[in-house]
Design a protein around this motif. Structure first.
Motif, PDB file in Angstrom:
ATOM      1  N   LEU A  19       3.507  -3.427  -1.955  1.00 45.36           N
ATOM      2  CA  LEU A  19       2.369  -2.663  -2.446  1.00 45.36           C
ATOM      3  C   LEU A  19       2.861  -1.293  -2.878  1.00 45.36           C
ATOM      4  O   LEU A  19       3.516  -0.597  -2.103  1.00 45.36           O
ATOM      5  N   GLY A  20       2.551  -0.909  -4.093  1.00 49.86           N
ATOM      6  CA  GLY A  20       2.950   0.400  -4.605  1.00 49.86           C
ATOM      7  C   GLY A  20       1.899   1.452  -4.319  1.00 49.86           C
ATOM      8  O   GLY A  20       0.814   1.166  -3.793  1.00 49.86           O
ATOM      9  N   ARG A  21       2.198   2.684  -4.665  1.00 51.77           N
ATOM     10  CA  ARG A  21       1.260   3.789  -4.477  1.00 51.77           C
ATOM     11  C   ARG A  21      -0.050   3.484  -5.204  1.00 51.77           C
ATOM     12  O   ARG A  21      -0.053   3.090  -6.362  1.00 51.77           O
ATOM     13  N   GLY A  22      -1.160   3.641  -4.499  1.00 54.63           N
ATOM     14  CA  GLY A  22      -2.473   3.382  -5.075  1.00 54.63           C
ATOM     15  C   GLY A  22      -2.917   1.928  -4.995  1.00 54.63           C
ATOM     16  O   GLY A  22      -4.074   1.624  -5.258  1.00 54.63           O
ATOM     17  N   ASP A  23      -2.018   1.020  -4.624  1.00 55.88           N
ATOM     18  CA  ASP A  23      -2.398  -0.391  -4.481  1.00 55.88           C
ATOM     19  C   ASP A  23      -3.230  -0.587  -3.223  1.00 55.88           C
ATOM     20  O   ASP A  23      -3.152   0.201  -2.265  1.00 55.88           O
ATOM     21  N   SER A  24      -4.013  -1.656  -3.208  1.00 55.58           N
ATOM     22  CA  SER A  24      -4.798  -1.970  -2.018  1.00 55.58           C
ATOM     23  C   SER A  24      -4.885  -3.484  -1.858  1.00 55.58           C
ATOM     24  O   SER A  24      -4.608  -4.241  -2.787  1.00 55.58           O
ATOM     25  N   VAL A  25      -5.274  -3.894  -0.683  1.00 56.25           N
ATOM     26  CA  VAL A  25      -5.489  -5.309  -0.389  1.00 56.25           C
ATOM     27  C   VAL A  25      -6.757  -5.404   0.454  1.00 56.25           C
ATOM     28  O   VAL A  25      -7.023  -4.539   1.295  1.00 56.25           O
ATOM     29  N   ARG A  26      -7.563  -6.418   0.177  1.00 56.88           N
ATOM     30  CA  ARG A  26      -8.787  -6.662   0.951  1.00 56.88           C
ATOM     31  C   ARG A  26      -8.540  -7.849   1.866  1.00 56.88           C
ATOM     32  O   ARG A  26      -7.963  -8.858   1.454  1.00 56.88           O
ATOM     33  N   VAL A  27      -9.019  -7.716   3.102  1.00 59.04           N
ATOM     34  CA  VAL A  27      -8.836  -8.756   4.111  1.00 59.04           C
ATOM     35  C   VAL A  27     -10.210  -9.181   4.593  1.00 59.04           C
ATOM     36  O   VAL A  27     -11.035  -8.348   4.968  1.00 59.04           O
ATOM     37  N   ARG A  28     -10.447 -10.499   4.553  1.00 52.67           N
ATOM     38  CA  ARG A  28     -11.695 -11.043   5.087  1.00 52.67           C
ATOM     39  C   ARG A  28     -11.451 -12.478   5.531  1.00 52.67           C
ATOM     40  O   ARG A  28     -10.455 -13.084   5.155  1.00 52.67           O
TER      41      ARG A  28
END
Length: 84
Positions: A68-77
């Motif tokens: 994951l780079g700067r500003g990246d995100s991941v959603r977990v559900r």
């Protein structure tokens, strides 16, 4: 399996019939990152700050890794089709 991996990293054991999400940081660089058990309806967004000193790595059950780079995100559900 993933339970042993989580316990080895300091995570809790959760009975398979408990509808929950167990999030266990592996090799955190600070003691403020602790394992957490969330209800199955929770949704998390984990984001790498835009001013972070470096990129981050995400691992899924100790298998596939994703940078994951700067500003990246991941959603977990919880999956709509959990494995029985």
């Amino acid at each position: 399996g993933s339970t042993a991996y989580s316990v080895a990293a300091g995570g809790s054991m959760v009975h398979p019939n408990v509808p929950a999400i167990l999030l266990t940081p592996v090799c955190p660089h600070t003691l403020s990152f602790r394992p957490i058990i969330l209800p199955d309806y929770a949704e998390l967004e984990l984001r790498v700050p835009t001013d972070a000193r470096s990129n981050a790595w995400l691992s899924f059950d100790g298998r596939a890794r994703q940078e994951l780079g700067r500003g990246d995100s991941v959603r977990v559900r919880m999956s709509e089709n959990p494995v029985p």
